[in-house]
Design an enzyme around this catalytic site. Structure first.
Site, PDB file in Angstrom:
ATOM      1  N   ARG A 269      -7.278  32.923  -7.350  1.00 44.63           N
ATOM      2  CA  ARG A 269      -7.605  32.241  -8.601  1.00 44.63           C
ATOM      3  C   ARG A 269      -8.673  31.192  -8.329  1.00 44.63           C
ATOM      4  O   ARG A 269      -8.643  30.503  -7.291  1.00 44.63           O
ATOM      5  CB  ARG A 269      -6.362  31.589  -9.217  1.00 44.63           C
ATOM      6  CG  ARG A 269      -5.408  32.585  -9.874  1.00 44.63           C
ATOM      7  CD  ARG A 269      -6.038  33.202 -11.121  1.00 44.63           C
ATOM      8  NE  ARG A 269      -5.172  34.146 -11.808  1.00 44.63           N
ATOM      9  CZ  ARG A 269      -5.207  35.463 -11.640  1.00 44.63           C
ATOM     10  NH1 ARG A 269      -6.034  35.987 -10.743  1.00 44.63           N
ATOM     11  NH2 ARG A 269      -4.425  36.263 -12.345  1.00 44.63           N
TER      12      ARG A 269
ATOM     13  N   HIS B 257     -14.944  39.169 -11.003  1.00 45.42           N
ATOM     14  CA  HIS B 257     -13.492  39.379 -11.138  1.00 45.42           C
ATOM     15  C   HIS B 257     -13.152  40.873 -11.120  1.00 45.42           C
ATOM     16  O   HIS B 257     -12.475  41.394 -12.015  1.00 45.42           O
ATOM     17  CB  HIS B 257     -12.966  38.735 -12.419  1.00 45.42           C
ATOM     18  CG  HIS B 257     -11.495  38.416 -12.344  1.00 45.42           C
ATOM     19  ND1 HIS B 257     -10.928  37.323 -12.952  1.00 45.42           N
ATOM     20  CD2 HIS B 257     -10.466  39.051 -11.716  1.00 45.42           C
ATOM     21  CE1 HIS B 257      -9.628  37.297 -12.715  1.00 45.42           C
ATOM     22  NE2 HIS B 257      -9.325  38.340 -11.965  1.00 45.42           N
TER      23      HIS B 257
END
Length: 311
Positions: free
Chosen positions: A223, A271
């Site tokens: 993250r 991502h």
């Protein structure tokens, strides 16, 4: 038993087709789901806020992603309903391949040779062998533990850190504050697969980045909130950090004026380290929900959220 498929970020119709092909269960697709009090289980990816709260008889929620912030950020989400994170072979294999690729980039000094190429600089260096390289893994859940084990099998000296004690064959598992400092001080390549929780936010700050060996490289596929961006940029500029492969960020998409885009020691990926593939994810969801529908215990399913840990 009725199952609700509620997604704003995935192709709900494609998932519905996959579930139908598996003769899975009575599936209702939001927003044409009828009486939500009839819903027993929900399958979700970034659902509209408040929808799941209307499912008054909900027994469990199955995320279509490994992360669950898209669910827990909804303030109306029922607190007593268990959440199952997506853990399936395709997602795991995708993460293994992403991390291996970027680890090898730094292990083989490719980032240094690329910088030399930009300067037209012929500067031979001998990369170390795997057994001469120590790699640290932050996060030893299903994904982190699997990857750490595979890197160990490849020959790397593997360290792993988690909030609680773990045992993984071939991995020197550490925990707690002292364990974190030890891992950082020994890791020339650091991989982050920790989730975003209050305890992990900006874990990689200036103080902790300074614990790494000079020139260490970072692969962040966990993250973005784990990294203090200003601290990392400063460490890259001084050479304390030799390179960073970043797949996750505080804000996504990454703003076009963010310094990471133009920094010569940063590789940005959008991502994509590990995505849920319908081809394998649908079968995983069906297996888990059928197990629950048959009266099976939820605690034997991989990926059930730990409310105390927040993931």
């Amino acid at each position: 038993m009725a199952v609700l498929l509620c997604s704003r970020s995935e192709s709900a119709q494609e998932w519905a087709k996959a579930f139908a092909a598996l003769n899975a269960f009575e599936l209702r697709v939001w927003p044409n789901a009828g009486d939500l009090s009839e819903i027993d289980y929900a399958i979700a990816a970034h659902p509209e806020e408040g929808v799941l709260a209307q499912c008054s008889n909900l027994k469990a929620i199955h995320s279509l992603w490994a992360g669950i912030e898209h669910l827990t950020n909804d303030p109306s989400l029922p607190k007593n309903v268990p959440i199952i994170r997506m853990i399936d072979p395709g997602l795991t294999q995708g993460m293994v391949e992403y991390v291996f690729g970027h680890v090898m980039r730094y292990h083989l000094l490719t980032h240094i040779f690329q910088a030399g190429q930009a300067r037209h600089d012929w500067a031979p260096m001998d990369p170390p062998l795997a057994q001469e390289r120590t790699i640290g893994m932050l996060g030893l859940g299903v994904l982190g533990g699997t990857i750490a084990g595979k890197l160990s099998d490849f020959g790397f000296n593997m360290l792993g850190w988690s909030r609680s004690p773990k045992e993984i064959k071939g991995v020197d598992c550490l925990h707690g504050e002292n364990g974190l400092i030890e891992l950082l001080s020994r890791s020339s390549i650091l991989i982050n697969l920790l989730p975003n929780t209050p305890a992990t936010t900006k874990l990689l700050n200036a103080e902790n980045l300074a614990q790494l060996p000079t020139g260490a490289c970072i692969v962040n596929a966990g993250r973005g909130q784990l990294i203090d961006d200003d601290a990392l940029l400063a460490a890259l500029d001084t050479g304390q950090i030799g390179g960073a492969s970043l797949d996750v960020f505080w804000e996504e998409p990454l703003p076009k004026d963010h310094p990471y885009w133009s920094h010569d020691k940063v590789l940005v990926t959008p991502h994509i380290a590990s995505v849920t593939r319908i081809s394998t994810g649908a079968a995983t969801v069906v297996k888990n929900l059928r197990h629950l529908m048959a009266g099976g215990a939820i605690d034997v399913i991989d990926g059930v959220m730990d409310p105390g840990a927040g993931y």
